[in-house]
Design a protein around this motif. Structure first.
Motif, PDB file in Angstrom:
ATOM      1  N   GLN A 154       0.860  -1.176   0.000  1.00 15.55           N
ATOM      2  CA  GLN A 154       0.000   0.000   0.000  1.00 15.55           C
ATOM      3  C   GLN A 154       0.898   1.228   0.000  1.00 15.55           C
ATOM      4  O   GLN A 154       1.733   1.389   0.882  1.00 15.55           O
ATOM      5  CB  GLN A 154      -0.899  -0.025   1.243  1.00 15.55           C
ATOM      6  N   LEU A 155       0.755   2.081  -1.023  1.00 23.96           N
ATOM      7  CA  LEU A 155       1.544   3.299  -1.151  1.00 23.96           C
ATOM      8  C   LEU A 155       0.731   4.465  -0.612  1.00 23.96           C
ATOM      9  O   LEU A 155      -0.439   4.604  -0.934  1.00 23.96           O
ATOM     10  CB  LEU A 155       1.901   3.547  -2.620  1.00 23.96           C
ATOM     11  N   VAL A 156       1.374   5.300   0.211  1.00 28.08           N
ATOM     12  CA  VAL A 156       0.679   6.421   0.852  1.00 28.08           C
ATOM     13  C   VAL A 156       1.550   7.664   0.758  1.00 28.08           C
ATOM     14  O   VAL A 156       2.722   7.628   1.122  1.00 28.08           O
ATOM     15  CB  VAL A 156       0.403   6.117   2.346  1.00 28.08           C
ATOM     16  N   THR A 157       0.956   8.775   0.285  1.00 25.11           N
ATOM     17  CA  THR A 157       1.696  10.032   0.284  1.00 25.11           C
ATOM     18  C   THR A 157       1.566  10.691   1.649  1.00 25.11           C
ATOM     19  O   THR A 157       2.540  10.950   2.317  1.00 25.11           O
ATOM     20  CB  THR A 157       1.188  10.996  -0.798  1.00 25.11           C
ATOM     21  N   ARG A 158       0.354  10.953   2.049  1.00 25.05           N
ATOM     22  CA  ARG A 158       0.037  11.503   3.362  1.00 25.05           C
ATOM     23  C   ARG A 158      -1.425  11.208   3.596  1.00 25.05           C
ATOM     24  O   ARG A 158      -2.248  11.419   2.717  1.00 25.05           O
ATOM     25  CB  ARG A 158       0.274  13.011   3.416  1.00 25.05           C
ATOM     26  N   ASP A 159      -1.763  10.714   4.769  1.00 27.37           N
ATOM     27  CA  ASP A 159      -3.153  10.381   5.052  1.00 27.37           C
ATOM     28  C   ASP A 159      -4.001  11.641   4.969  1.00 27.37           C
ATOM     29  O   ASP A 159      -3.755  12.607   5.683  1.00 27.37           O
ATOM     30  CB  ASP A 159      -3.281   9.726   6.427  1.00 27.37           C
ATOM     31  N   ALA A 160      -4.986  11.632   4.107  1.00 28.96           N
ATOM     32  CA  ALA A 160      -5.812  12.818   3.859  1.00 28.96           C
ATOM     33  C   ALA A 160      -6.915  13.019   4.892  1.00 28.96           C
ATOM     34  O   ALA A 160      -7.476  14.106   4.974  1.00 28.96           O
ATOM     35  CB  ALA A 160      -6.430  12.730   2.466  1.00 28.96           C
ATOM     36  N   THR A 161      -7.214  12.001   5.704  1.00 29.67           N
ATOM     37  CA  THR A 161      -8.329  12.137   6.641  1.00 29.67           C
ATOM     38  C   THR A 161      -7.958  11.887   8.102  1.00 29.67           C
ATOM     39  O   THR A 161      -8.829  11.832   8.949  1.00 29.67           O
ATOM     40  CB  THR A 161      -9.494  11.201   6.240  1.00 29.67           C
ATOM     41  N   ALA A 162      -6.671  11.717   8.375  1.00 29.77           N
ATOM     42  CA  ALA A 162      -6.226  11.494   9.752  1.00 29.77           C
ATOM     43  C   ALA A 162      -5.082  12.458  10.071  1.00 29.77           C
ATOM     44  O   ALA A 162      -4.374  12.906   9.180  1.00 29.77           O
ATOM     45  CB  ALA A 162      -5.766  10.055   9.942  1.00 29.77           C
ATOM     46  N   PRO A 163      -4.883  12.752  11.353  1.00 29.26           N
ATOM     47  CA  PRO A 163      -3.867  13.728  11.737  1.00 29.26           C
ATOM     48  C   PRO A 163      -2.432  13.219  11.653  1.00 29.26           C
ATOM     49  O   PRO A 163      -1.489  14.002  11.707  1.00 29.26           O
ATOM     50  CB  PRO A 163      -4.224  14.041  13.190  1.00 29.26           C
ATOM     51  N   GLU A 164      -2.262  11.927  11.507  1.00 29.92           N
ATOM     52  CA  GLU A 164      -0.936  11.328  11.516  1.00 29.92           C
ATOM     53  C   GLU A 164      -0.932  10.172  10.531  1.00 29.92           C
ATOM     54  O   GLU A 164      -1.961   9.552  10.286  1.00 29.92           O
ATOM     55  CB  GLU A 164      -0.637  10.820  12.937  1.00 29.92           C
ATOM     56  N   ASP A 165       0.210   9.866   9.951  1.00 30.45           N
ATOM     57  CA  ASP A 165       0.323   8.734   9.043  1.00 30.45           C
ATOM     58  C   ASP A 165       0.536   7.450   9.835  1.00 30.45           C
ATOM     59  O   ASP A 165       1.153   7.463  10.908  1.00 30.45           O
ATOM     60  CB  ASP A 165       1.482   8.935   8.069  1.00 30.45           C
ATOM     61  N   SER A 166       0.055   6.349   9.287  1.00 28.88           N
ATOM     62  CA  SER A 166       0.248   5.053   9.932  1.00 28.88           C
ATOM     63  C   SER A 166       1.307   4.257   9.190  1.00 28.88           C
ATOM     64  O   SER A 166       1.492   4.413   7.982  1.00 28.88           O
ATOM     65  CB  SER A 166      -1.070   4.270   9.958  1.00 28.88           C
ATOM     66  N   ALA A 167       2.008   3.402   9.909  1.00 26.01           N
ATOM     67  CA  ALA A 167       3.064   2.585   9.326  1.00 26.01           C
ATOM     68  C   ALA A 167       2.518   1.305   8.718  1.00 26.01           C
ATOM     69  O   ALA A 167       3.128   0.717   7.834  1.00 26.01           O
ATOM     70  CB  ALA A 167       4.102   2.235  10.388  1.00 26.01           C
ATOM     71  N   MET A 168       1.360   0.880   9.193  1.00 24.99           N
ATOM     72  CA  MET A 168       0.753  -0.344   8.684  1.00 24.99           C
ATOM     73  C   MET A 168      -0.751  -0.276   8.848  1.00 24.99           C
ATOM     74  O   MET A 168      -1.262   0.500   9.661  1.00 24.99           O
ATOM     75  CB  MET A 168       1.316  -1.585   9.378  1.00 24.99           C
ATOM     76  N   SER A 169      -1.433  -1.087   8.065  1.00 25.29           N
ATOM     77  CA  SER A 169      -2.887  -1.190   8.151  1.00 25.29           C
ATOM     78  C   SER A 169      -3.247  -2.630   8.455  1.00 25.29           C
ATOM     79  O   SER A 169      -2.688  -3.555   7.855  1.00 25.29           O
ATOM     80  CB  SER A 169      -3.543  -0.773   6.834  1.00 25.29           C
ATOM     81  N   VAL A 170      -4.167  -2.811   9.384  1.00 28.59           N
ATOM     82  CA  VAL A 170      -4.651  -4.134   9.749  1.00 28.59           C
ATOM     83  C   VAL A 170      -6.155  -4.151   9.522  1.00 28.59           C
ATOM     84  O   VAL A 170      -6.881  -3.366  10.125  1.00 28.59           O
ATOM     85  CB  VAL A 170      -4.333  -4.468  11.227  1.00 28.59           C
ATOM     86  N   GLN A 171      -6.581  -5.019   8.629  1.00 28.65           N
ATOM     87  CA  GLN A 171      -8.015  -5.173   8.393  1.00 28.65           C
ATOM     88  C   GLN A 171      -8.531  -6.233   9.357  1.00 28.65           C
ATOM     89  O   GLN A 171      -7.913  -7.278   9.533  1.00 28.65           O
ATOM     90  CB  GLN A 171      -8.276  -5.595   6.958  1.00 28.65           C
ATOM     91  N   THR A 172      -9.665  -5.952   9.977  1.00 26.73           N
ATOM     92  CA  THR A 172     -10.267  -6.879  10.922  1.00 26.73           C
ATOM     93  C   THR A 172     -11.737  -7.062  10.596  1.00 26.73           C
ATOM     94  O   THR A 172     -12.344  -6.222   9.929  1.00 26.73           O
ATOM     95  CB  THR A 172     -10.086  -6.388  12.384  1.00 26.73           C
TER      96      THR A 172
END
Length: 116
Positions: free
Chosen positions: A51-69
């Motif tokens: 997953q490529l991310v420039t900057r999270d557009a809807t959160a105040p901080e970027d995350s290093a990983m995403s976990v789907q649950t």
């Protein structure tokens, strides 16, 4: 919490510019998800993905990983009960529901439950 998928969120300056390397050279040719600032590319043969991310557009901080649950509400309640820092509260997005939690080592993790 029951994780369904874990993805590295790889920070890039420009998703479109980076796309050629990851889809062409690495063969992650299926674009599963794209919002301009974030896109997920997967190998149709193996299921390997990034997953490529420039900057999270809807959160105040970027995350290093995403976990789907399969139950993001229960995961959110558990994170709160365990006293973990919630960096971004449980939020409904167009594609699902998510929150950010800080691991004890400082890593910010995006916990998501996708719609559909």
């Amino acid at each position: 919490m029951r994780p369904i998928r874990v993805l590295t969120n790889l920070g890039v300056p420009d998703v479109e510019e980076a796309k050629g390397f990851y889809t062409g050279f690495l063969g992650l040719s299926t674009e599963e998800f794209s919002l301009g600032w974030v896109a997920r590319f997967t190998s149709p043969d193996t299921g390997a993905s990034v997953q490529l991310v420039t900057r999270d557009a809807t959160a105040p901080e970027d995350s290093a990983m995403s976990v789907q649950t399969d139950d993001v509400d229960a995961a959110y309640a558990e994170a709160q009960q365990l006293g973990y820092e919630i960096v971004h509260p449980l939020t409904t997005e167009a594609w699902g529901v998510r929150f950010f939690v800080r691991a004890p080592d400082g890593t910010v993790v995006n916990i998501a439950g996708h719609a559909g």
